[in-house]
Design a protein around this motif. Sequence first.
Motif, PDB file in Angstrom:
ATOM      1  N   LYS A  30      44.325  31.213  45.794  1.00  0.00           N
ATOM      2  CA  LYS A  30      43.082  31.773  46.317  1.00  0.00           C
ATOM      3  C   LYS A  30      43.162  31.918  47.840  1.00  0.00           C
ATOM      4  O   LYS A  30      42.698  32.917  48.415  1.00  0.00           O
ATOM      5  N   ARG A  31      43.718  30.928  48.492  1.00  0.00           N
ATOM      6  CA  ARG A  31      43.903  30.984  49.948  1.00  0.00           C
ATOM      7  C   ARG A  31      44.810  32.146  50.309  1.00  0.00           C
ATOM      8  O   ARG A  31      44.552  32.877  51.289  1.00  0.00           O
ATOM      9  N   PHE A  32      45.865  32.346  49.544  1.00  0.00           N
ATOM     10  CA  PHE A  32      46.797  33.442  49.777  1.00  0.00           C
ATOM     11  C   PHE A  32      46.111  34.795  49.624  1.00  0.00           C
ATOM     12  O   PHE A  32      46.291  35.706  50.444  1.00  0.00           O
ATOM     13  N   ALA A  33      45.310  34.935  48.565  1.00  0.00           N
ATOM     14  CA  ALA A  33      44.595  36.200  48.345  1.00  0.00           C
ATOM     15  C   ALA A  33      43.637  36.495  49.492  1.00  0.00           C
ATOM     16  O   ALA A  33      43.466  37.652  49.902  1.00  0.00           O
ATOM     17  N   ALA A  34      43.029  35.451  50.033  1.00  0.00           N
ATOM     18  CA  ALA A  34      42.122  35.638  51.169  1.00  0.00           C
ATOM     19  C   ALA A  34      42.879  36.128  52.402  1.00  0.00           C
ATOM     20  O   ALA A  34      42.349  36.925  53.191  1.00  0.00           O
ATOM     21  N   MET A  35      44.115  35.649  52.586  1.00  0.00           N
ATOM     22  CA  MET A  35      44.924  36.119  53.724  1.00  0.00           C
ATOM     23  C   MET A  35      45.161  37.617  53.655  1.00  0.00           C
ATOM     24  O   MET A  35      45.289  38.287  54.690  1.00  0.00           O
ATOM     25  N   LEU A  36      45.257  38.146  52.433  1.00  0.00           N
ATOM     26  CA  LEU A  36      45.605  39.549  52.230  1.00  0.00           C
ATOM     27  C   LEU A  36      44.416  40.359  51.731  1.00  0.00           C
ATOM     28  O   LEU A  36      44.584  41.411  51.112  1.00  0.00           O
ATOM     29  N   ALA A  37      43.209  39.896  52.026  1.00  0.00           N
ATOM     30  CA  ALA A  37      41.999  40.544  51.520  1.00  0.00           C
ATOM     31  C   ALA A  37      41.891  42.001  51.950  1.00  0.00           C
ATOM     32  O   ALA A  37      41.281  42.822  51.236  1.00  0.00           O
ATOM     33  N   ASP A  38      42.484  42.349  53.076  1.00  0.00           N
ATOM     34  CA  ASP A  38      42.428  43.745  53.548  1.00  0.00           C
ATOM     35  C   ASP A  38      43.333  44.671  52.748  1.00  0.00           C
ATOM     36  O   ASP A  38      43.268  45.899  52.920  1.00  0.00           O
ATOM     37  N   HIS A  39      44.145  44.092  51.870  1.00  0.00           N
ATOM     38  CA  HIS A  39      45.115  44.901  51.133  1.00  0.00           C
ATOM     39  C   HIS A  39      44.871  44.903  49.625  1.00  0.00           C
ATOM     40  O   HIS A  39      45.703  45.422  48.872  1.00  0.00           O
ATOM     41  N   GLY A  40      43.764  44.335  49.187  1.00  0.00           N
ATOM     42  CA  GLY A  40      43.456  44.371  47.768  1.00  0.00           C
ATOM     43  C   GLY A  40      42.520  43.256  47.354  1.00  0.00           C
ATOM     44  O   GLY A  40      42.359  42.260  48.077  1.00  0.00           O
ATOM     45  N   GLU A  41      41.890  43.446  46.205  1.00  0.00           N
ATOM     46  CA  GLU A  41      41.019  42.421  45.654  1.00  0.00           C
ATOM     47  C   GLU A  41      41.838  41.207  45.223  1.00  0.00           C
ATOM     48  O   GLU A  41      43.053  41.297  45.012  1.00  0.00           O
ATOM     49  N   GLU A  42      41.164  40.071  45.080  1.00  0.00           N
ATOM     50  CA  GLU A  42      41.850  38.835  44.710  1.00  0.00           C
ATOM     51  C   GLU A  42      42.636  38.996  43.415  1.00  0.00           C
ATOM     52  O   GLU A  42      43.779  38.530  43.309  1.00  0.00           O
ATOM     53  N   GLU A  43      42.032  39.660  42.419  1.00  0.00           N
ATOM     54  CA  GLU A  43      42.714  39.828  41.131  1.00  0.00           C
ATOM     55  C   GLU A  43      44.004  40.627  41.281  1.00  0.00           C
ATOM     56  O   GLU A  43      45.022  40.334  40.644  1.00  0.00           O
ATOM     57  N   HIS A  44      43.967  41.653  42.145  1.00  0.00           N
ATOM     58  CA  HIS A  44      45.157  42.483  42.363  1.00  0.00           C
ATOM     59  C   HIS A  44      46.255  41.682  43.056  1.00  0.00           C
ATOM     60  O   HIS A  44      47.431  41.732  42.640  1.00  0.00           O
ATOM     61  N   ILE A  45      45.889  40.948  44.089  1.00  0.00           N
ATOM     62  CA  ILE A  45      46.878  40.150  44.812  1.00  0.00           C
ATOM     63  C   ILE A  45      47.483  39.097  43.886  1.00  0.00           C
ATOM     64  O   ILE A  45      48.702  38.873  43.876  1.00  0.00           O
ATOM     65  N   SER A  46      46.637  38.452  43.076  1.00  0.00           N
ATOM     66  CA  SER A  46      47.132  37.423  42.156  1.00  0.00           C
ATOM     67  C   SER A  46      48.065  38.016  41.115  1.00  0.00           C
ATOM     68  O   SER A  46      49.074  37.399  40.744  1.00  0.00           O
ATOM     69  N   ALA A  47      47.745  39.220  40.639  1.00  0.00           N
ATOM     70  CA  ALA A  47      48.599  39.870  39.643  1.00  0.00           C
ATOM     71  C   ALA A  47      49.964  40.212  40.237  1.00  0.00           C
ATOM     72  O   ALA A  47      50.999  40.031  39.589  1.00  0.00           O
TER      73      ALA A  47
END
Length: 238
Positions: A30-47
């Motif tokens: 979740k922390r990682f997805a927040a770092m990249l929030a400008d590049h996609g939604e959390e679900e996309h980053i996690s996938a």
Amino acid sequence: MRRDNKLTTIGFDADDTLWQNEQFFRLTEKRFAAMLADHGEEEHISARLLEAERRNLAVYGFGIKGFTLSMIETAVEVTQGRVPASVISEILDAGREMLSHPIEALPHARETVEKLAGAFRLVLITKGDLFDQERKLTGSGLGDLFDAVEIVSDKSAATYSRLFSRHGDGPAKSMMVGNSLKSDVVPAIEAGGWGVHVPHELTWVLEHVEAPAAEPRFRQISDLGQLPGLVESIVSAG
């Protein structure tokens, strides 16, 4: 409990069987997805991260170091190579924090291992990074209760056949206890042993398989506190 009965050796998984593990991966994800929030939604980053982890298992193996490298790879991919150095640094910091997190034993872990120690040969069989698994075992305070510790790159029927022959009387007289059906239970049964599933509320998606409900040596318990009673019933029936 007597060691001259058919069950003589009990193997234990470590992560999410004896102590918490997956929850730290989820929080870091979740922390990682927040770092990249400008590049996609959390679900996309996690996938995308899961895709990288799946690709990299054969190269990096299981554990935090491989997870950290997969996060870096994903960050490079989703930013098309423009990920800031500050984000890479934050990812590395997150990985180091995971590698130093205090050990949180799961309910009934110590009392159960203590009850079975001495009556059976106890073998800790875990996969992951060698240094991290050794750190967690030391931090758990459970290390002295095991007759042997094996840190392996993967778990298969051949793995259990080899280890239960090395440390016990072969897989037929052995039991493997763990939270992963894919890694702990199914291959142990395929090797000829007992497989006891102790579900954890968080199990990595790559560890999901169907329960071998039709197998006569498959058992499931809700927590480790039920294991001594289950072992007693199996020994008594034998």
